[in-house]
Design an enzyme around this catalytic site. Structure first.
Site, PDB file in Angstrom:
ATOM      1  N   HIS A  63      30.507 114.411  22.804  1.00 38.01           N
ATOM      2  CA  HIS A  63      30.859 115.606  22.029  1.00 38.01           C
ATOM      3  C   HIS A  63      30.101 116.855  22.520  1.00 38.01           C
ATOM      4  CE1 HIS A  63      32.779 112.590  19.511  1.00 38.01           C
ATOM      5  NE2 HIS A  63      31.631 111.936  19.513  1.00 38.01           N
ATOM      6  N   GLU A  97      26.041 114.415  15.311  1.00 39.40           N
ATOM      7  CA  GLU A  97      26.049 113.427  16.395  1.00 39.40           C
ATOM      8  C   GLU A  97      25.868 114.091  17.754  1.00 39.40           C
ATOM      9  OE1 GLU A  97      29.721 111.286  16.996  1.00 39.40           O
ATOM     10  OE2 GLU A  97      28.898 110.361  18.808  1.00 39.40           O
ATOM     11  N   HIS A 136      26.835 107.726  22.206  1.00 33.64           N
ATOM     12  CA  HIS A 136      27.478 108.122  20.956  1.00 33.64           C
ATOM     13  C   HIS A 136      26.762 107.467  19.783  1.00 33.64           C
ATOM     14  CE1 HIS A 136      31.330 110.040  22.281  1.00 33.64           C
ATOM     15  NE2 HIS A 136      30.974 109.466  23.412  1.00 33.64           N
ATOM     16  N   GLU A 141      27.387 102.951  21.008  1.00 36.39           N
ATOM     17  CA  GLU A 141      27.325 103.506  19.653  1.00 36.39           C
ATOM     18  C   GLU A 141      25.978 103.032  19.135  1.00 36.39           C
ATOM     19  OE1 GLU A 141      29.388 105.568  18.322  1.00 36.39           O
ATOM     20  OE2 GLU A 141      31.364 105.254  19.235  1.00 36.39           O
TER      21      GLU A 141
HETATM   22 ZN   LIG Z   1      30.918 110.015  19.249  1.00 42.48          ZN
END
Ligand SMILES: [Zn+2]
Length: 273
Positions: free
Chosen positions: A65, A102, A159, A237
């Protein structure tokens, strides 16, 4: 995937590469990427790195992101190639219940990982080198192609998840073997994902309670960042930002250092160096 490169010569130095990226033409919609991929280059061949464990290894990191994505909805919604289908350029990412984004978490961990890898002699390149409300992207297709573009040995995409708050723990994601996109990298990418899992296990970070049935491993075909890679790639993640326990680790300096140490351990396990 197996296909020609993006016109960047092998002999091109990293500085020249960054310059060529900087000189890239505007995108079809008339805008440029808010934050083009740029190179962060360690002293690759300096005497200080000779004999270091990761000397001569080039590693790509992809902090997921961009902090400003929500300020550029049209750019973020634009469809881009994702490996035989199209997906939006990017998404806004998630946040802790307390509002820690995030994009910022991914970026801070990437910088910590970068510093540790450089100290071990590696050369590290990031898909984005800034985290700002005034920037967006890069798009997922650029992120996916980045590792091959910069001739990296591997790519790790960072992430954090946004799942129901009772769920917790990390999981790793590797691409499905799908011709012609990922058949060449599926095997080593799975090995990279498992090495990263071992790094996280070794750091005492809990495995996901909601993905992978205890294996913390997910094999997916829907992610452009994985599908478009031509070098071994895994997505992490690192935890569930909506879970209080995971969020605590993510929002403390000590916790982020633990994540970074785990990522580096995983990369070293994969490289066997
Ligand atoms: Zn993400």
């Amino acid at each position: 995937m197996t296909r020609r490169g993006r016109g960047v010569g092998v002999a091109l130095g990293v500085t020249a590469l960054a310059a060529s990226l900087a000189a890239a033409p505007p995108l079809a919609d008339g805008s440029r990427h808010g934050d083009r991929p740029a190179a962060t280059v360690a002293a690759f061949s300096s005497p200080a790195t000779v004999g270091a464990p990761l000397a001569g290894v080039r590693i790509a990191l992809d902090p997921g992101h961009q902090l400003g994505n929500h300020n550029f909805p049209a750019q973020i919604r634009r469809l881009v190639p994702a490996g035989g289908f199209e997906k939006p350029c990017n998404t806004t990412g998630t946040a802790t219940n307390g509002g820690y984004p995030e994009a910022t978490l991914n970026f801070r961990i990437a910088r910590l990982v970068e510093a540790r890898l450089q100290a071990l002699g590696a050369e590290v390149l990031l898909t984005r080198t800034r985290n700002s409300q005034s920037l967006w992207g890069p798009c997922v297709d650029v992120r996916g192609e980045f590792g091959a573009t910069v001739h990296a040995r591997l790519t790790v995409s960072l992430h954090a998840d946004g799942a129901p708050s009772a769920a917790r723990g990390f999981h790793v994601i590797a691409p499905t073997a799908r011709s012609p996109w990922t058949t060449d990298i599926a095997g080593p990418s799975r090995a990279l994902a498992l090495a990263l899992r071992a790094g996280f296990d070794g750091a005492g970070i809990p495995r996901s309670t909601y993905v992978g049935g205890g294996s913390a491993l997910s094999i997916r075909s829907d992610l452009a960042t994985l599908n478009l890679s031509d070098v071994p790639v895994a997505m992490l993640e690192i935890g569930n930002m909506r879970n209080a326990s995971d969020a605590h680790r993510m929002t403390t300096k000590k916790g982020r250092a633990t994540y970074a140490r785990a990522v580096v351990r995983g990369i070293r396990l994969y490289l066997d160096r």
